[in-house]
Design a protein around this motif. Structure first.
Motif, mmCIF file in Angstrom:
data_model
loop_
_atom_site.group_PDB
_atom_site.id
_atom_site.type_symbol
_atom_site.label_atom_id
_atom_site.label_comp_id
_atom_site.label_asym_id
_atom_site.label_seq_id
_atom_site.Cartn_x
_atom_site.Cartn_y
_atom_site.Cartn_z
ATOM 1 N N GLY A 66 0.727 -1.301 0.137
ATOM 2 C CA GLY A 66 -0.038 0.003 -0.027
ATOM 3 C C GLY A 66 0.684 1.143 0.063
ATOM 4 N N SER A 67 2.044 1.134 0.662
ATOM 5 C CA SER A 67 2.856 2.403 0.506
ATOM 6 C C SER A 67 4.107 2.022 -0.385
ATOM 7 N N ASN A 68 4.177 1.035 -1.388
ATOM 8 C CA ASN A 68 4.919 1.161 -2.266
ATOM 9 C C ASN A 68 6.374 0.656 -1.621
ATOM 10 N N PHE A 69 6.421 0.033 -0.560
ATOM 11 C CA PHE A 69 7.507 -0.150 -0.128
ATOM 12 C C PHE A 69 8.209 -1.481 -0.465
ATOM 13 N N LYS A 70 9.629 -1.383 -1.115
ATOM 14 C CA LYS A 70 10.256 -2.496 -1.762
ATOM 15 C C LYS A 70 11.234 -3.393 -0.745
ATOM 16 N N HIS A 71 12.007 -2.490 -0.012
ATOM 17 C CA HIS A 71 13.178 -2.976 0.792
ATOM 18 C C HIS A 71 12.786 -4.108 1.842
ATOM 19 N N PRO A 72 13.429 -5.102 1.905
ATOM 20 C CA PRO A 72 13.223 -6.192 2.940
ATOM 21 C C PRO A 72 13.307 -5.624 4.457
ATOM 22 N N ILE A 138 19.459 0.545 9.354
ATOM 23 C CA ILE A 138 19.549 1.752 8.692
ATOM 24 C C ILE A 138 20.649 2.518 8.729
ATOM 25 N N ALA A 139 21.327 2.817 9.771
ATOM 26 C CA ALA A 139 22.659 3.467 9.977
ATOM 27 C C ALA A 139 23.583 2.593 9.035
ATOM 28 N N ASN A 140 23.597 1.539 9.013
ATOM 29 C CA ASN A 140 24.626 0.531 8.219
ATOM 30 C C ASN A 140 24.223 0.436 6.749
ATOM 31 N N ASN A 141 22.882 1.124 6.227
ATOM 32 C CA ASN A 141 22.496 1.173 4.939
ATOM 33 C C ASN A 141 22.283 -0.622 4.467
ATOM 34 N N ASN A 142 21.764 -1.221 5.427
ATOM 35 C CA ASN A 142 21.504 -2.630 5.072
ATOM 36 C C ASN A 142 20.033 -2.854 4.976
ATOM 37 N N TRP A 143 19.489 -2.351 3.802
ATOM 38 C CA TRP A 143 18.012 -2.455 3.438
ATOM 39 C C TRP A 143 17.749 -3.658 3.043
ATOM 40 N N ASP A 144 18.927 -4.538 2.533
ATOM 41 C CA ASP A 144 18.337 -5.677 2.023
ATOM 42 C C ASP A 144 18.634 -6.668 2.981
ATOM 43 N N LEU A 145 18.803 -6.686 4.049
ATOM 44 C CA LEU A 145 19.185 -7.406 5.218
ATOM 45 C C LEU A 145 20.321 -8.582 5.039
ATOM 46 N N LYS A 146 21.413 -7.936 4.604
ATOM 47 C CA LYS A 146 22.063 -8.872 4.076
ATOM 48 C C LYS A 146 23.001 -9.737 5.191
ATOM 49 N N LEU A 147 23.055 -10.768 5.182
ATOM 50 C CA LEU A 147 23.742 -11.601 6.270
ATOM 51 C C LEU A 147 25.339 -11.529 6.261
ATOM 52 N N HIS A 154 22.311 -12.808 18.858
ATOM 53 C CA HIS A 154 22.297 -14.263 18.009
ATOM 54 C C HIS A 154 22.968 -13.673 16.643
ATOM 55 N N LYS A 155 23.823 -14.308 16.239
ATOM 56 C CA LYS A 155 24.241 -14.302 14.880
ATOM 57 C C LYS A 155 23.555 -15.046 13.881
ATOM 58 N N LEU A 156 22.926 -14.449 12.859
ATOM 59 C CA LEU A 156 22.070 -15.010 11.967
ATOM 60 C C LEU A 156 23.066 -15.158 10.684
ATOM 61 N N THR A 157 23.067 -16.402 10.214
ATOM 62 C CA THR A 157 23.782 -16.863 8.938
ATOM 63 C C THR A 157 23.238 -17.316 8.157
ATOM 64 N N GLU A 158 23.715 -17.540 6.772
ATOM 65 C CA GLU A 158 22.914 -18.347 5.796
ATOM 66 C C GLU A 158 22.858 -19.955 6.176
ATOM 67 N N ALA A 159 24.127 -20.249 6.918
ATOM 68 C CA ALA A 159 23.987 -21.712 7.290
ATOM 69 C C ALA A 159 22.889 -22.075 8.470
ATOM 70 N N ILE A 160 22.621 -21.046 9.212
ATOM 71 C CA ILE A 160 21.720 -21.154 10.077
ATOM 72 C C ILE A 160 20.247 -20.992 9.465
ATOM 73 N N LEU A 161 19.971 -20.127 8.726
ATOM 74 C CA LEU A 161 18.822 -19.825 8.454
ATOM 75 C C LEU A 161 18.463 -20.933 6.931
ATOM 76 N N PHE A 162 19.404 -21.175 6.299
ATOM 77 C CA PHE A 162 19.086 -22.323 5.319
ATOM 78 C C PHE A 162 20.232 -23.489 5.224
ATOM 79 N N PRO A 163 19.918 -24.162 6.398
ATOM 80 C CA PRO A 163 20.958 -25.351 6.687
ATOM 81 C C PRO A 163 21.016 -26.507 5.452
ATOM 82 N N ASN A 164 20.205 -26.331 4.710
ATOM 83 C CA ASN A 164 20.203 -27.405 3.694
ATOM 84 C C ASN A 164 20.879 -27.098 2.449
#
Length: 169
Positions: A66-72, A138-147, A154-164
């Motif tokens: 509704g607000s045309n927001f695109k960023h994760p 926001i301060a780190n300009n991480n609008w795409d939620l890069k891992l 808690h450290k979130l990594t690809e290995a934790i979120l996508f173990p397979n």
């Protein structure tokens, strides 16, 4: 059969729906065991996913659309706020135009931090770490939620979120 609601759960449903007697219910060992047993039932798990989508994720997706927001990050902020509560109350305080997504989200997070921090309830005040986390992204300009992301210690990594997926990050 786990597909049927057990006696203790059936008896407690009115309290669950109204939010009454939560302390009493949480100290009931039989009720806790029945709820844990339901956690293994595929029908109950599917029902939980459907309810979570319908009541939390879909409204956040709709608000972003509704607000045309695109960023994760925008979706994460709105989803988190809908889950925690008072999204609309804080949303209505934002003066930035939603045509500038980043400015709107940044102001929303600052307003949410102030809203939570000024609550009379200490448990609500203790949750200011949530908008603080988003403000740090926001301060780190991480609008795409890069891992990787450090989420409340808690450290979130690809290995934790996508173990397979074969990622070793």
């Amino acid at each position: 059969d786990l597909g049927e609601i057990q006696d203790e759960i059936s008896f407690a449903l009115p309290d669950f729906k109204s939010g009454r007697n939560i302390e009493i219910r949480s100290s009931n060992r039989k009720l806790r065991n029945e709820l844990k047993a339901l956690g293994t039932d595929p029908l109950w798990r599917q029902a939980q996913r459907e309810i979570a989508f319908e009541h939390y994720l879909k409204p956040a997706l709709d608000a972003c659309a509704g607000s045309n927001f695109k960023h994760p990050l925008s979706l994460a902020v709105i989803y988190d706020s809908i889950n925690q509560g008072s999204f609309a109350k804080v949303r209505d305080r934002v003066s930035a135009s939603d045509s500038n997504e980043k400015a709107w989200i940044a102001e929303y997070c600052a307003d949410r931090r102030a809203f939570l921090g000024s609550s009379r309830k200490s448990i609500v005040r203790s949750t200011v770490y949530r908008p603080n986390f988003f403000l740090s992204l926001i301060a780190n300009n991480n609008w795409d939620l890069k891992l990787p992301l450090n989420v409340n210690g808690h450290k979130l990594t690809e290995a934790i979120l996508f173990p397979n997926s074969g990622s070793s990050q």
